[in-house]
Design a protein around this motif. Structure first.
Motif, PDB file in Angstrom:
ATOM      1  N   MET A  44      45.262  49.988 -49.658  1.00 57.41           N
ATOM      2  CA  MET A  44      45.948  49.240 -50.724  1.00 57.41           C
ATOM      3  C   MET A  44      46.096  50.089 -51.987  1.00 57.41           C
ATOM      4  O   MET A  44      47.153  50.082 -52.617  1.00 57.41           O
ATOM      5  N   TYR A  45      45.041  50.796 -52.361  1.00 53.60           N
ATOM      6  CA  TYR A  45      45.125  51.641 -53.553  1.00 53.60           C
ATOM      7  C   TYR A  45      46.090  52.808 -53.348  1.00 53.60           C
ATOM      8  O   TYR A  45      46.795  53.198 -54.277  1.00 53.60           O
ATOM      9  N   VAL A  46      46.150  53.365 -52.153  1.00 52.24           N
ATOM     10  CA  VAL A  46      47.090  54.463 -51.885  1.00 52.24           C
ATOM     11  C   VAL A  46      48.525  53.957 -51.962  1.00 52.24           C
ATOM     12  O   VAL A  46      49.387  54.612 -52.565  1.00 52.24           O
ATOM     13  N   ILE A  47      48.801  52.805 -51.372  1.00 52.96           N
ATOM     14  CA  ILE A  47      50.150  52.243 -51.450  1.00 52.96           C
ATOM     15  C   ILE A  47      50.521  51.949 -52.897  1.00 52.96           C
ATOM     16  O   ILE A  47      51.634  52.268 -53.340  1.00 52.96           O
ATOM     17  N   HIS A  48      49.598  51.379 -53.643  1.00 50.26           N
ATOM     18  CA  HIS A  48      49.857  51.099 -55.052  1.00 50.26           C
ATOM     19  C   HIS A  48      50.075  52.395 -55.830  1.00 50.26           C
ATOM     20  O   HIS A  48      50.931  52.456 -56.724  1.00 50.26           O
ATOM     21  N   LYS A  49      49.301  53.427 -55.500  1.00 54.86           N
ATOM     22  CA  LYS A  49      49.462  54.716 -56.165  1.00 54.86           C
ATOM     23  C   LYS A  49      50.838  55.296 -55.901  1.00 54.86           C
ATOM     24  O   LYS A  49      51.496  55.806 -56.818  1.00 54.86           O
ATOM     25  N   VAL A  50      51.323  55.205 -54.669  1.00 57.37           N
ATOM     26  CA  VAL A  50      52.654  55.734 -54.332  1.00 57.37           C
ATOM     27  C   VAL A  50      53.726  55.009 -55.131  1.00 57.37           C
ATOM     28  O   VAL A  50      54.608  55.641 -55.726  1.00 57.37           O
ATOM     29  N   PHE A  51      53.641  53.678 -55.177  1.00 60.00           N
ATOM     30  CA  PHE A  51      54.632  52.927 -55.946  1.00 60.00           C
ATOM     31  C   PHE A  51      54.524  53.222 -57.438  1.00 60.00           C
ATOM     32  O   PHE A  51      55.532  53.275 -58.146  1.00 60.00           O
ATOM     33  N   SER A  52      53.309  53.432 -57.940  1.00 60.67           N
ATOM     34  CA  SER A  52      53.126  53.770 -59.350  1.00 60.67           C
ATOM     35  C   SER A  52      53.715  55.140 -59.664  1.00 60.67           C
ATOM     36  O   SER A  52      54.351  55.324 -60.699  1.00 60.67           O
ATOM     37  N   PHE A  53      53.514  56.117 -58.777  1.00 65.50           N
ATOM     38  CA  PHE A  53      54.102  57.441 -59.001  1.00 65.50           C
ATOM     39  C   PHE A  53      55.621  57.407 -58.919  1.00 65.50           C
ATOM     40  O   PHE A  53      56.301  58.102 -59.677  1.00 65.50           O
ATOM     41  N   LEU A  54      56.158  56.623 -58.021  1.00 68.98           N
ATOM     42  CA  LEU A  54      57.621  56.492 -57.947  1.00 68.98           C
ATOM     43  C   LEU A  54      58.170  55.843 -59.205  1.00 68.98           C
ATOM     44  O   LEU A  54      59.214  56.255 -59.726  1.00 68.98           O
ATOM     45  N   ARG A  55      57.489  54.829 -59.694  1.00 70.03           N
ATOM     46  CA  ARG A  55      57.915  54.181 -60.940  1.00 70.03           C
ATOM     47  C   ARG A  55      57.757  55.138 -62.129  1.00 70.03           C
ATOM     48  O   ARG A  55      58.604  55.173 -63.027  1.00 70.03           O
ATOM     49  N   TRP A  56      56.694  55.940 -62.124  1.00 65.99           N
ATOM     50  CA  TRP A  56      56.480  56.912 -63.207  1.00 65.99           C
ATOM     51  C   TRP A  56      57.556  57.987 -63.181  1.00 65.99           C
ATOM     52  O   TRP A  56      58.059  58.389 -64.222  1.00 65.99           O
ATOM     53  N   LYS A  57      57.933  58.425 -61.991  1.00 66.82           N
ATOM     54  CA  LYS A  57      58.939  59.480 -61.873  1.00 66.82           C
ATOM     55  C   LYS A  57      60.311  58.980 -62.307  1.00 66.82           C
ATOM     56  O   LYS A  57      61.094  59.730 -62.877  1.00 66.82           O
ATOM     57  N   SER A  58      60.607  57.722 -62.048  1.00 64.37           N
ATOM     58  CA  SER A  58      61.921  57.194 -62.422  1.00 64.37           C
ATOM     59  C   SER A  58      62.017  56.824 -63.898  1.00 64.37           C
ATOM     60  O   SER A  58      63.116  56.634 -64.404  1.00 64.37           O
ATOM     61  N   SER A  59      60.880  56.727 -64.585  1.00 67.78           N
ATOM     62  CA  SER A  59      60.940  56.343 -66.011  1.00 67.78           C
ATOM     63  C   SER A  59      61.112  57.531 -66.924  1.00 67.78           C
ATOM     64  O   SER A  59      61.062  58.639 -66.603  1.00 67.78           O
TER      65      SER A  59
END
Length: 132
Positions: free
Chosen positions: A117-132
């Motif tokens: 769960m934390y890895v999946i959340h981390k991936v989505f957080s990094f994708l959101r960080w990269k797009s911002s």
């Protein structure tokens, strides 16, 4: 939704490790530290996010990605350590020892699910960080 999954699985790890008999105190202590630390950190981040403390800034996204990455790394180390302790613990014919073994196996399963769960959340957080 990922916050709640990681909270549920992390809480189950916390409960199962706390209720089992300690065979190796240092290893079990690290697993307890990780589960309590990640539980408190995730709840604090979730409460701050729900209160609107982030203000829509991009630094919040970076903080979220960093915290989720740290939690994923910590939980991976705790899950592997708990799996090793469970592997080394060999239950004999006693039903009490077998019950302790089953609690440790359940803690291992939930620790790996919390890691996922934390890895999946981390991936989505990094994708959101990269797009911002």
């Amino acid at each position: 939704l990922l916050h709640f999954g990681s909270q549920i699985f992390g809480g189950l790890v916390w409960i199962l490790v706390a209720s089992s008999r300690v065979t190796q105190p240092m290893a079990q202590g690290w697993v307890m530290f990780v589960s309590v630390f990640c539980f408190v950190m995730s709840i604090a981040l979730l409460c701050l996010y729900l209160c609107g403390a982030h203000g829509g800034s991009s630094s919040w996204v970076a903080l979220d990605a960093f915290c989720q990455g740290t939690a994923a790394l910590f939980y991976l180390s705790a899950a592997v350590l708990e799996a090793y302790v469970t592997y080394e613990f060999s239950p004999l014919s006693s039903t009490t020892l077998f019950a302790i073994y089953q609690e440790n196996v359940a803690a291992v399963v939930f620790a790996f699910l919390a890691t996922l769960m934390y890895v999946i959340h981390k991936v989505f957080s990094f994708l959101r960080w990269k797009s911002s």
